[in-house]
Design an enzyme around this catalytic site. Structure first.
Site, PDB file in Angstrom:
ATOM      1  N   TYR A 171       6.864  -6.859  -0.437  1.00 22.30           N
ATOM      2  CA  TYR A 171       6.440  -8.233  -0.642  1.00 22.30           C
ATOM      3  C   TYR A 171       7.066  -8.753  -1.935  1.00 22.30           C
ATOM      4  O   TYR A 171       6.882  -8.169  -3.001  1.00 22.30           O
ATOM      5  CB  TYR A 171       4.913  -8.323  -0.741  1.00 22.30           C
ATOM      6  CG  TYR A 171       4.470  -9.762  -0.706  1.00 22.30           C
ATOM      7  CD1 TYR A 171       4.066 -10.352   0.484  1.00 22.30           C
ATOM      8  CD2 TYR A 171       4.522 -10.552  -1.851  1.00 22.30           C
ATOM      9  CE1 TYR A 171       3.705 -11.692   0.538  1.00 22.30           C
ATOM     10  CE2 TYR A 171       4.167 -11.896  -1.802  1.00 22.30           C
ATOM     11  CZ  TYR A 171       3.764 -12.457  -0.611  1.00 22.30           C
ATOM     12  OH  TYR A 171       3.419 -13.786  -0.556  1.00 22.30           O
ATOM     13  N   GLN A 216      -0.619 -13.800   5.639  1.00 18.64           N
ATOM     14  CA  GLN A 216      -0.020 -13.722   6.978  1.00 18.64           C
ATOM     15  C   GLN A 216       1.189 -12.779   7.000  1.00 18.64           C
ATOM     16  O   GLN A 216       1.411 -12.077   7.996  1.00 18.64           O
ATOM     17  CB  GLN A 216       0.358 -15.116   7.515  1.00 18.64           C
ATOM     18  CG  GLN A 216       1.350 -15.931   6.694  1.00 18.64           C
ATOM     19  CD  GLN A 216       0.698 -16.729   5.567  1.00 18.64           C
ATOM     20  OE1 GLN A 216      -0.430 -16.448   5.153  1.00 18.64           O
ATOM     21  NE2 GLN A 216       1.413 -17.720   5.047  1.00 18.64           N
ATOM     22  N   ASN A 253      -0.078 -12.925  -5.065  1.00 16.06           N
ATOM     23  CA  ASN A 253      -1.248 -13.641  -5.596  1.00 16.06           C
ATOM     24  C   ASN A 253      -2.553 -13.050  -5.041  1.00 16.06           C
ATOM     25  O   ASN A 253      -2.546 -11.997  -4.401  1.00 16.06           O
ATOM     26  CB  ASN A 253      -1.118 -15.138  -5.286  1.00 16.06           C
ATOM     27  CG  ASN A 253      -1.112 -15.406  -3.775  1.00 16.06           C
ATOM     28  OD1 ASN A 253      -1.504 -14.567  -2.966  1.00 16.06           O
ATOM     29  ND2 ASN A 253      -0.651 -16.580  -3.397  1.00 16.06           N
ATOM     30  N   SER A 298      -0.451  -8.477 -16.871  1.00 17.94           N
ATOM     31  CA  SER A 298       0.447  -7.559 -17.556  1.00 17.94           C
ATOM     32  C   SER A 298       0.029  -7.372 -19.021  1.00 17.94           C
ATOM     33  O   SER A 298      -0.579  -8.259 -19.610  1.00 17.94           O
ATOM     34  CB  SER A 298       1.866  -8.122 -17.466  1.00 17.94           C
ATOM     35  OG  SER A 298       2.806  -7.143 -17.771  1.00 17.94           O
ATOM     36  N   GLN A 321       5.598 -10.327 -23.483  1.00 17.21           N
ATOM     37  CA  GLN A 321       4.490 -10.075 -22.565  1.00 17.21           C
ATOM     38  C   GLN A 321       3.659 -11.332 -22.376  1.00 17.21           C
ATOM     39  O   GLN A 321       3.313 -11.712 -21.259  1.00 17.21           O
ATOM     40  CB  GLN A 321       3.597  -8.957 -23.116  1.00 17.21           C
ATOM     41  CG  GLN A 321       2.729  -8.322 -22.072  1.00 17.21           C
ATOM     42  CD  GLN A 321       3.584  -7.792 -20.941  1.00 17.21           C
ATOM     43  OE1 GLN A 321       3.386  -8.191 -19.812  1.00 17.21           O
ATOM     44  NE2 GLN A 321       4.563  -6.958 -21.217  1.00 17.21           N
ATOM     45  N   HIS A 323       4.426 -14.166 -19.793  1.00 11.06           N
ATOM     46  CA  HIS A 323       4.246 -14.007 -18.349  1.00 11.06           C
ATOM     47  C   HIS A 323       3.177 -14.943 -17.817  1.00 11.06           C
ATOM     48  O   HIS A 323       3.351 -15.591 -16.805  1.00 11.06           O
ATOM     49  CB  HIS A 323       3.822 -12.571 -18.009  1.00 11.06           C
ATOM     50  CG  HIS A 323       4.979 -11.674 -17.766  1.00 11.06           C
ATOM     51  ND1 HIS A 323       5.841 -11.859 -16.728  1.00 11.06           N
ATOM     52  CD2 HIS A 323       5.425 -10.578 -18.435  1.00 11.06           C
ATOM     53  CE1 HIS A 323       6.773 -10.911 -16.754  1.00 11.06           C
ATOM     54  NE2 HIS A 323       6.551 -10.130 -17.789  1.00 11.06           N
ATOM     55  N   GLU A 367      -0.341  -0.698 -19.901  1.00 10.74           N
ATOM     56  CA  GLU A 367       0.768  -0.707 -18.940  1.00 10.74           C
ATOM     57  C   GLU A 367       2.086  -0.389 -19.657  1.00 10.74           C
ATOM     58  O   GLU A 367       2.819   0.501 -19.260  1.00 10.74           O
ATOM     59  CB  GLU A 367       0.824  -2.094 -18.288  1.00 10.74           C
ATOM     60  CG  GLU A 367       1.901  -2.246 -17.241  1.00 10.74           C
ATOM     61  CD  GLU A 367       2.079  -3.694 -16.798  1.00 10.74           C
ATOM     62  OE1 GLU A 367       1.529  -4.607 -17.470  1.00 10.74           O
ATOM     63  OE2 GLU A 367       2.782  -3.923 -15.797  1.00 10.74           O
ATOM     64  N   HIS A 368       2.379  -1.154 -20.725  1.00  7.71           N
ATOM     65  CA  HIS A 368       3.586  -0.934 -21.527  1.00  7.71           C
ATOM     66  C   HIS A 368       3.166  -0.500 -22.918  1.00  7.71           C
ATOM     67  O   HIS A 368       2.348  -1.166 -23.542  1.00  7.71           O
ATOM     68  CB  HIS A 368       4.405  -2.218 -21.668  1.00  7.71           C
ATOM     69  CG  HIS A 368       4.798  -2.858 -20.376  1.00  7.71           C
ATOM     70  ND1 HIS A 368       4.086  -3.895 -19.819  1.00  7.71           N
ATOM     71  CD2 HIS A 368       5.815  -2.605 -19.524  1.00  7.71           C
ATOM     72  CE1 HIS A 368       4.673  -4.265 -18.677  1.00  7.71           C
ATOM     73  NE2 HIS A 368       5.721  -3.490 -18.469  1.00  7.71           N
ATOM     74  N   ASP A 418      12.216  -3.448 -18.543  1.00  4.24           N
ATOM     75  CA  ASP A 418      11.846  -4.330 -17.431  1.00  4.24           C
ATOM     76  C   ASP A 418      13.010  -4.546 -16.475  1.00  4.24           C
ATOM     77  O   ASP A 418      12.826  -4.696 -15.274  1.00  4.24           O
ATOM     78  CB  ASP A 418      11.426  -5.710 -17.962  1.00  4.24           C
ATOM     79  CG  ASP A 418      10.035  -5.709 -18.550  1.00  4.24           C
ATOM     80  OD1 ASP A 418       9.286  -4.743 -18.285  1.00  4.24           O
ATOM     81  OD2 ASP A 418       9.700  -6.668 -19.274  1.00  4.24           O
ATOM     82  N   GLU A 445     -19.684  29.330   7.053  1.00  3.15           N
ATOM     83  CA  GLU A 445     -19.832  27.879   7.278  1.00  3.15           C
ATOM     84  C   GLU A 445     -20.356  27.569   8.683  1.00  3.15           C
ATOM     85  O   GLU A 445     -20.466  26.402   9.060  1.00  3.15           O
ATOM     86  CB  GLU A 445     -18.478  27.172   7.049  1.00  3.15           C
ATOM     87  CG  GLU A 445     -18.015  27.246   5.601  1.00  3.15           C
ATOM     88  CD  GLU A 445     -16.748  26.444   5.323  1.00  3.15           C
ATOM     89  OE1 GLU A 445     -16.138  25.912   6.277  1.00  3.15           O
ATOM     90  OE2 GLU A 445     -16.372  26.338   4.137  1.00  3.15           O
ATOM     91  N   HIS A 492     -13.384  28.867  14.366  1.00  2.00           N
ATOM     92  CA  HIS A 492     -12.430  29.169  13.302  1.00  2.00           C
ATOM     93  C   HIS A 492     -12.350  30.680  13.089  1.00  2.00           C
ATOM     94  O   HIS A 492     -11.262  31.241  12.931  1.00  2.00           O
ATOM     95  CB  HIS A 492     -12.877  28.513  11.989  1.00  2.00           C
ATOM     96  CG  HIS A 492     -12.665  27.028  11.934  1.00  2.00           C
ATOM     97  ND1 HIS A 492     -13.343  26.144  12.723  1.00  2.00           N
ATOM     98  CD2 HIS A 492     -11.833  26.272  11.160  1.00  2.00           C
ATOM     99  CE1 HIS A 492     -12.949  24.908  12.437  1.00  2.00           C
ATOM    100  NE2 HIS A 492     -12.031  24.955  11.498  1.00  2.00           N
TER     101      HIS A 492
END
Lengths: 438, 438
Positions: free
Chosen positions: B139, B200, B223, B246, B268, B271, B336-337, B370, B424, B429
């Site tokens: 995506y 969709q 999103n 981020s 950063q 963004h 994250e970074h 990046d 068991e 088995h």
């Protein structure tokens, strides 16, 4: 009462094969809106009220009343006592299984789970650091279906990964404890253990309470409430996969004693009525022989009612054109357990793309793998082997990229980053790269 | 209009530090019930009506009408034309970035992603076969925030893993296509591409339609609708993580030019207003110098409004006792970074347990990572680096355990499995193991 195990008899040569095959395979997890809502409520309540909520749900659902959460903790002494109290045979079996599972997972870590790095031509360092999770929670089902082997299969990879704290939860309905489960926790090196279960146990592990430490990841199988709770806390903590009914697929070339194969199909079917056992074989006479062994052996099985229903409702014996076609059909199913019951299993193995675990040759019954061969018995079900993997050391590790750009590297990379950052309209990114240019 | 970027100024010596720090860190993903319901409806509709539903939603949400899904497919010729039409500089930058990302991921596969096996003392074979997924969906967000670098970061690891089919979806609101995104798809070796987006598109990839092939896994950012749709189809297909805002955390010992660090914080913050930039440093004078550079540089930034809001609302400059304490706080955040902007980054790196990516030394700006250093820029956010990893080749591979028990092995293992299976209550088995005993 007499039971009959009548798996569907299909042939890929039949005109209706595709339709019949699709019908037999069809299974979908029911999502029960009532369960979903109750689980959401339990999670919210435990998040808000902590220990008090967990105690109430444990009293209500497990019939186990306690004054405080501390009373629901199993001490290390209690785990050890359970182990010491086992018959010699069970104690040794647990220890041997644990030893083998451990050495397999150590090999796995060595092969695929170590940090690595290299330097490029500019002297910049690139790589990944692999580190263990800090604390994990292991859910162990309790009550009737108590599986000590699952304790080993969840805790040992975590231990091998280097996870310092392994928190086990196991419901003990009406306070009844399973000695083998407690002993397995001792053998596997569980750090702390609590006799709680259900969505409330998942919530306690995910959010933390005054008594139960918050974990980073929750693994282990459970009922619909547990599965729903795990799905809901996913993101806040890591989870392993959500398991569907267990499945076995046997690819047979007709050289394995048919009673062995019949019993292998039983060993899956006995788990539960939704379990699925399928045989694919190009030899019609052999298929008939397996059905005869099914009929002969069924009456001897203590769990014959479950086996008969599982095989009749969901089982199938499928005649294929040849072994190649059997392999192709196996890839469409992407089974959890795949036995290649052939004189020449290494001829077929390269053709098999999707499976949780592949058991090669007549001696490799699935049950040996379930308990003690070494590989993990927590495997992807319901076709998810197309995109997921057995539980392993990697589930208890995570990775951090390592980047050290040299002064020379900053010149090369800075130009590229600047162009691309401007192309994306991110001028701060571009400027940060440009500042490092001479 | 004048903008002010005023990150919170905290010190670990303050009595209120824990409280202030917790407040600054707090972020939680809103789950919007209205979005959830609309996404559920869209998924059900696409599952039921396939292409027709996708076409309708694309017309409604993206303002893009088409006669048939075929008209929404981007041909390879169109991708190539986009690439050929780029300015030389952009074309070369894309190719250089792709080459570096590819060689990093090839090293990753070689280090941690190859099949392995061994034989035990009984001659039994144990191991894991590592294979690529058959088909994955990527995506790619469209519209204003179009990130060609994300195309590379998602498609290249899939390619290196050996995935034969990589299906890209990218919404093109009102039909507006981003040439860099199309060119990146060409460079990264995307197999097929469709101009659809939103829930969709996720539904089409998860269920398949007459035109869109069903995939095994869906990766890539989107999103709230896309995130919700991915969470809902999880289990039927694999997904990568759900990304939050981020974040960057800079650990500074005061030796890096303060304008470099200020710009890294900007990179950063630009963004989005929810992005988080934090500086941890034991040198109060250096923190003041960074704030001065923030004030000096801000007016020059085209995205100054976003930067100012992000830094003021969510940013922090934190004075620590020493670098060791700064490392400990970083571990609590699990950023994250993580930039280790120090003269001696290798002294601190071993203390850092949780981070998506660690950037070592003053020359290693996050922006180089990046775009083009090689490691993936899809990283765990919101503290999930405690239990998850950068996107990698491993996300496009899965594993099958391999077990071949020898006749001798069946004797050893059969005894153990039999004891544990009886323990068991699983006699099928046990019998399957016992049948292989001599």
């Amino acid at each position: 009462m007499e039971f009959v195990a009548a798996p569907a008899r299909l042939s890929t040569a039949d005109a209706t094969f595709e339709h019949d095959f699709a019908q037999r395979l069809h299974w979908s997890a029911d999502t029960d809106a009532a369960i979903e809502q109750r689980v959401a409520d339990i999670l919210a309540d435990v998040q808000a009220r902590g220990d008090a909520a967990v105690l109430e749900y444990t009293a209500r659902f497990d019939g186990l009343s306690a004054e405080s959460m501390a009373a629901l903790e199993l001490t290390q002494a209690e785990l050890k006592a359970a182990f010491d109290g086992l018959p010699d045979e069970q104690r040794q079996a647990l220890e041997s299984a644990a030893r083998r599972v451990k050495s397999y997972h150590e090999a796995q870590k060595k092969a695929n789970g170590e940090s690595w790095s290299y330097r490029d031509e500019d002297g910049s360092l690139l790589g990944q650091k692999v580190t263990p999770l800090d604390r994990v929670g292991i859910y162990v089902p309790g009550g009737k279906a108590a599986y000590p082997s699952s304790v080993l299969m969840n805790a040992i990879p975590a231990h091998v990964a280097g996870v310092p704290e392994i928190i086990m939860v196991v419901p003990t309905p009406k306070g009844e404890k399973n000695a083998l489960v407690l002993a397995a926790a001792y053998v596997a090196g569980v750090t702390r253990a609590f006799t709680i279960g259900g969505a409330q146990a998942v919530a306690a592990l995910a959010y933390g309470t005054a008594t139960i430490p918050k974990v980073d990841k929750i693994t282990g199988p459970g009922n619909a409430y547990v599965a729903s709770a795990k799905k809901r806390v996913f993101g806040l903590v890591g989870i392993d996969m959500i398991a569907g009914p267990s499945e076995i697929l046997v690819l047979a070339d007709g050289t394995t004693p048919p009673d062995w194969v019949a019993m292998d199909l039983f060993s899956q079917a006995e788990h539960d009525e939704l379990a699925q056992s399928i045989l694919l074989c190009p030899d019609a006479d052999y298929i008939a022989a397996v059905q005869r062994e099914i009929d002969r052996l069924l009456p001897e099985m203590p769990r014959k009612a479950i086996i008969a229903k599982s095989l009749s409702d969901r089982g199938a014996l499928i005649l294929t054109k040849d072994m190649e076609e059997a392999c192709a059909i196996s890839n469409r199913i992407a089974p959890e357990h795949l036995e290649v019951s052939s004189r020449d299993p290494h001829r077929w193995e390269p053709l098999l793309k999707h499976a949780g675990a592949i058991f090669l040759g007549a001696y490799t019954s699935e049950s040996l793998g379930d308990y003690c061969a070494g590989p993990n018995h927590v495997l992807p079900t319901s076709g998810t082997a197309r995109f997921s993997s057995p539980l392993g050391v990697y589930d208890f590790q995570k990775r951090s990229s390592l980047i050290e750009v040299s002064e020379a590297g900053a010149q090369t990379l800075g130009q590229i980053a600047s162009v691309l950052a401007h192309g994306e309209g991110l001028q701060g990114h571009a400027r940060a790269a440009e500042m490092r240019l001479k």
